[in-house]
Design an enzyme around this catalytic site. Structure first.
Site, PDB file in Angstrom:
ATOM      1  N   CYS A  19      38.103  40.615  38.851  1.00 51.08           N
ATOM      2  CA  CYS A  19      38.407  41.472  40.006  1.00 51.08           C
ATOM      3  C   CYS A  19      39.556  40.913  40.841  1.00 51.08           C
ATOM      4  CB  CYS A  19      37.193  41.587  40.912  1.00 51.08           C
ATOM      5  SG  CYS A  19      35.795  42.425  40.183  1.00 51.08           S
ATOM      6  N   CYS A  26      32.055  38.827  43.202  1.00 49.91           N
ATOM      7  CA  CYS A  26      33.105  38.486  44.170  1.00 49.91           C
ATOM      8  C   CYS A  26      32.503  38.028  45.490  1.00 49.91           C
ATOM      9  CB  CYS A  26      34.043  39.668  44.382  1.00 49.91           C
ATOM     10  SG  CYS A  26      35.106  39.942  42.949  1.00 49.91           S
ATOM     11  N   GLU A  36      42.233  43.407  33.752  1.00 50.95           N
ATOM     12  CA  GLU A  36      41.230  43.789  32.753  1.00 50.95           C
ATOM     13  C   GLU A  36      41.600  43.220  31.389  1.00 50.95           C
ATOM     14  OE1 GLU A  36      40.689  48.061  33.127  1.00 50.95           O
ATOM     15  OE2 GLU A  36      39.577  47.763  35.005  1.00 50.95           O
ATOM     16  N   GLU A  51      39.687  40.408  44.052  1.00 52.26           N
ATOM     17  CA  GLU A  51      39.273  39.429  45.074  1.00 52.26           C
ATOM     18  C   GLU A  51      39.221  38.012  44.496  1.00 52.26           C
ATOM     19  OE1 GLU A  51      37.936  42.343  44.283  1.00 52.26           O
ATOM     20  OE2 GLU A  51      36.634  43.108  45.862  1.00 52.26           O
ATOM     21  N   CYS A  53      32.353  43.473  44.651  1.00 52.08           N
ATOM     22  CA  CYS A  53      31.184  43.439  43.759  1.00 52.08           C
ATOM     23  C   CYS A  53      30.367  42.177  44.043  1.00 52.08           C
ATOM     24  CB  CYS A  53      31.634  43.496  42.297  1.00 52.08           C
ATOM     25  SG  CYS A  53      32.186  41.908  41.638  1.00 52.08           S
TER      26      CYS A  53
HETATM   27  N1  THU Z   1      37.135  45.753  40.789  1.00 49.78           N
HETATM   28  C1  THU Z   1      37.812  44.912  41.619  1.00 49.78           C
HETATM   29  O1  THU Z   1      38.877  44.383  41.268  1.00 49.78           O
HETATM   30  N2  THU Z   1      37.289  44.679  42.836  1.00 49.78           N
HETATM   31  C2  THU Z   1      36.206  45.316  43.359  1.00 49.78           C
HETATM   32  O2  THU Z   1      35.839  45.060  44.495  1.00 49.78           O
HETATM   33  C3  THU Z   1      35.475  46.289  42.545  1.00 49.78           C
HETATM   34  C4  THU Z   1      35.860  46.344  41.122  1.00 49.78           C
HETATM   35  C5  THU Z   1      37.742  46.078  39.501  1.00 49.78           C
HETATM   36  C6  THU Z   1      37.074  45.543  38.268  1.00 49.78           C
HETATM   37  C7  THU Z   1      37.525  46.540  37.233  1.00 49.78           C
HETATM   38  O3  THU Z   1      38.811  46.162  36.765  1.00 49.78           O
HETATM   39  C8  THU Z   1      37.663  47.845  37.980  1.00 49.78           C
HETATM   40  O4  THU Z   1      37.754  47.479  39.348  1.00 49.78           O
HETATM   41  C9  THU Z   1      36.497  48.803  37.800  1.00 49.78           C
HETATM   42  O5  THU Z   1      35.286  48.171  38.010  1.00 49.78           O
END
Ligand code: THU
Length: 139
Positions: A59, A95, A50, A61, A92
């Site tokens: 993310c 991804c 983040e 993935e 998401c």
């Molecule tokens: N996030 C992921 O890393 N992968 C997912 O499949 C869903 C969301 C992360 C993004 C963000 O840092 C946190 O989860 C909340 O959305």
């Protein structure tokens, strides 16, 4: 769905958990790890990263697949997403598009959590009729 050996799957789950341990998620506190199996049988991992400028978050993935590309891999046969949420975490939309770029339509996407609950999809189930490199104009 492409078949992945049980021991490979276990290795992927463990690697995704290792990725999870390194998640940088001070804003959402939603930690995610991912691991992918390359076509050459190697395992690469990632976590969400983040940023204080929230929209720059990447993310787990996408970081995982980018890690594979950095190490010279452009084809993957499975990706596993690990969280410690009671509710399993599906990839998401962004991804899914990146997964389509590097995994075959029948490749495995699996979500797993700390209880070892699991859900599996094929890439095609997550993003049917995807826009792929083949849809680009030939120039
Ligand atoms: N996030 C992921 O890393 N992968 C997912 O499949 C869903 C969301 C992360 C993004 C963000 O840092 C946190 O989860 C909340 O959305």
């Amino acid at each position: 769905m492409m078949k992945i050996e049980e021991n490979k799957l276990l290795t992927l789950v463990n690697a995704a958990k290792e990725g999870f341990e390194n998640a940088y998620a001070p804003y959402s506190n939603f930690h995610v790890g991912a691991a992918a199996l390359t076509a050459n049988g190697k395992v690469v991992k990632g976590c969400n990263v983040e940023n204080a400028s929230y929209g720059l978050t990447v993310c787990a993935e996408r970081n995982c697949l980018a890690q594979g590309v950095i190490s010279g891999e452009k084809s993957f046969s499975a990706i596993v997403i690990y969280t410690n949420q009671e509710k399993l975490t599906p990839p998401c939309g962004a991804c899914r598009q990146v997964i389509v770029e590097f995994l075959a339509p029948d490749a495995l996407v699996m979500a797993v959590n700390h209880n070892n609950d699991k859900k599996q999809w094929t890439v095609n189930e997550l993003l049917p009729d995807a826009f792929t490199p083949k849809d680009l104009l030939e120039i």
